[in-house]
Scaffold this motif. Sequence first.
Motif, PDB file in Angstrom:
ATOM      1  N   GLU A 310      22.025  34.630  45.041  1.00 24.41           N
ATOM      2  CA  GLU A 310      23.034  35.528  45.580  1.00 24.41           C
ATOM      3  C   GLU A 310      24.212  35.646  44.603  1.00 24.41           C
ATOM      4  O   GLU A 310      24.708  34.643  44.090  1.00 24.41           O
ATOM      5  N   TYR A 311      24.652  36.873  44.376  1.00 29.33           N
ATOM      6  CA  TYR A 311      25.714  37.135  43.397  1.00 29.33           C
ATOM      7  C   TYR A 311      26.677  38.158  43.982  1.00 29.33           C
ATOM      8  O   TYR A 311      26.281  39.238  44.426  1.00 29.33           O
ATOM      9  N   SER A 312      27.946  37.799  43.974  1.00 25.53           N
ATOM     10  CA  SER A 312      28.981  38.675  44.519  1.00 25.53           C
ATOM     11  C   SER A 312      29.697  39.411  43.394  1.00 25.53           C
ATOM     12  O   SER A 312      29.920  38.845  42.311  1.00 25.53           O
ATOM     13  N   PRO A 313      30.103  40.668  43.622  1.00 25.33           N
ATOM     14  CA  PRO A 313      30.953  41.351  42.639  1.00 25.33           C
ATOM     15  C   PRO A 313      32.219  40.568  42.324  1.00 25.33           C
ATOM     16  O   PRO A 313      32.816  40.752  41.260  1.00 25.33           O
ATOM     17  N   LEU A 314      32.600  39.663  43.240  1.00 24.08           N
ATOM     18  CA  LEU A 314      33.769  38.815  43.024  1.00 24.08           C
ATOM     19  C   LEU A 314      33.630  37.991  41.749  1.00 24.08           C
ATOM     20  O   LEU A 314      34.620  37.712  41.064  1.00 24.08           O
ATOM     21  N   ASP A 315      32.404  37.599  41.416  1.00 19.43           N
ATOM     22  CA  ASP A 315      32.199  36.802  40.205  1.00 19.43           C
ATOM     23  C   ASP A 315      32.617  37.569  38.955  1.00 19.43           C
ATOM     24  O   ASP A 315      33.215  36.995  38.027  1.00 19.43           O
ATOM     25  N   ASP A 316      32.298  38.850  38.909  1.00 20.65           N
ATOM     26  CA  ASP A 316      32.732  39.667  37.776  1.00 20.65           C
ATOM     27  C   ASP A 316      34.247  39.844  37.784  1.00 20.65           C
ATOM     28  O   ASP A 316      34.908  39.768  36.741  1.00 20.65           O
ATOM     29  N   GLN A 317      34.825  40.045  38.970  1.00 19.94           N
ATOM     30  CA  GLN A 317      36.259  40.267  39.079  1.00 19.94           C
ATOM     31  C   GLN A 317      37.061  39.019  38.703  1.00 19.94           C
ATOM     32  O   GLN A 317      38.163  39.116  38.170  1.00 19.94           O
ATOM     33  N   LEU A 318      36.503  37.835  38.984  1.00 16.76           N
ATOM     34  CA  LEU A 318      37.204  36.575  38.724  1.00 16.76           C
ATOM     35  C   LEU A 318      36.746  35.907  37.431  1.00 16.76           C
ATOM     36  O   LEU A 318      37.029  34.732  37.212  1.00 16.76           O
ATOM     37  N   ALA A 319      36.057  36.640  36.586  1.00 15.90           N
ATOM     38  CA  ALA A 319      35.511  36.046  35.362  1.00 15.90           C
ATOM     39  C   ALA A 319      36.593  35.419  34.489  1.00 15.90           C
ATOM     40  O   ALA A 319      36.337  34.461  33.748  1.00 15.90           O
ATOM     41  N   ASP A 320      37.810  35.944  34.563  1.00 14.83           N
ATOM     42  CA  ASP A 320      38.929  35.384  33.799  1.00 14.83           C
ATOM     43  C   ASP A 320      39.966  34.760  34.720  1.00 14.83           C
ATOM     44  O   ASP A 320      41.143  34.653  34.376  1.00 14.83           O
ATOM     45  N   GLY A 321      39.535  34.354  35.922  1.00 15.25           N
ATOM     46  CA  GLY A 321      40.421  33.742  36.894  1.00 15.25           C
ATOM     47  C   GLY A 321      40.530  32.241  36.703  1.00 15.25           C
ATOM     48  O   GLY A 321      40.219  31.710  35.624  1.00 15.25           O
ATOM     49  N   PRO A 322      40.930  31.512  37.746  1.00 18.13           N
ATOM     50  CA  PRO A 322      41.133  30.061  37.601  1.00 18.13           C
ATOM     51  C   PRO A 322      39.854  29.285  37.310  1.00 18.13           C
ATOM     52  O   PRO A 322      39.904  28.246  36.665  1.00 18.13           O
ATOM     53  N   ALA A 323      38.699  29.770  37.796  1.00 20.51           N
ATOM     54  CA  ALA A 323      37.415  29.124  37.496  1.00 20.51           C
ATOM     55  C   ALA A 323      36.625  30.044  36.567  1.00 20.51           C
ATOM     56  O   ALA A 323      36.217  31.129  36.966  1.00 20.51           O
TER      57      ALA A 323
END
Length: 376
Positions: A310-323
């Motif tokens: 399972e993969y959420s678009p959130l992963d792309d959006q947070l690619a440069d986030g805290p994790a």
Amino acid sequence: MEITAVESVVLGDAHFVQLHTSDGLVGVGQSACWGYPAAVHAVVEAFRPHLLGADPGRIEHHWHHLYRMGPFRGSVLSAAVSAVDIALWDLLGKRLGVPVWQLLGGRVRERIRLHLLLSGTGADALAAQAAAAVADGFTAVKFDPLPADYADLSLARLVMSTEATTAAVRDTVGPDVDLLVELHRKLTPLQAEAVVPALARHLPLLVEDPIQIDSVSSQADVARRALGVPMANGERLHTIWEFKELLAQGGAQYVRPDLGLAGGISHARKIAALAEAHHAAVVSHNCLGPLLTMASVHLDTAIPNFVVQEYSPLDDQLADGPARACVRREGGFLPVPEEPGLGVTLDLADAAPLDLTGRPLHRIPLRADGSVAYAV
């Protein structure tokens, strides 16, 4: 080497753990009980006296000590144990200079297939999102075909609308893309017995969680009555003992443990082995960003009965986030990570609160008469 500091941080609906050791390493973990992150934080604080000064390499020992040190069980405790467990595996990989999947028996695949979570409602929106996902390289998509007013429809209209939306997605993507149909625990068992068979002609890879998870035996009963439609369950289950009961009663062909809720890497690999013994496959639940995605990917890499992550678009959006993960998505796949540990950098300094679910806790479905519908 010993654990010298335990950090537990709540950022909005996200909860992270960092374990510091005497030789300067830091292991990172995340829980998935997004409804009650402050409660999970409180449990990790209660873990602190046991963890400080302990050998971080005794992962299985720590799992059982933390899980059984008090007489109380549930998702909050399991989520706290999960976050610590993931951090301990990250530490062990870093200490030995190898990725976590190497510690789980080595790789059995070269890349990780993904299915994209679609957020739309209704046939037109979901068909458009599915087409875009396929154009981006995904070979599987997951969506909820129930109409927004599902709680107030007649049974006939509920079945017809849900089937029509599923048909629109299938007609758009064709036969070479897998459909994962998520019903979000919204139906009663009697509604599920009518809705699920109506989807069979569109050949979904799986139909997930048609009813509430209050009863393992009720979930298994609905799965047995699904008339050949493969069923998936387990994203809200916490332990191998719950999964054992579900599988023993014929309740799933696909198990859905969330590594941030079902005991971390240690416990999820046992769930995967239990599923393998029942000829069931693993499609782990995951919607809370890159850290839990990467933890899942290490398990996916090392088990034989993985199907699609399972993969959420959130992963792309947070690619440069805290994790930040050491690998990036390549179309509908993730490369197997090669960095030591999880391959995740966690920087919580000055990090803003995260909204990982987009759903306030008290915003639950109500019927037109004001009563509570089956909540997600």
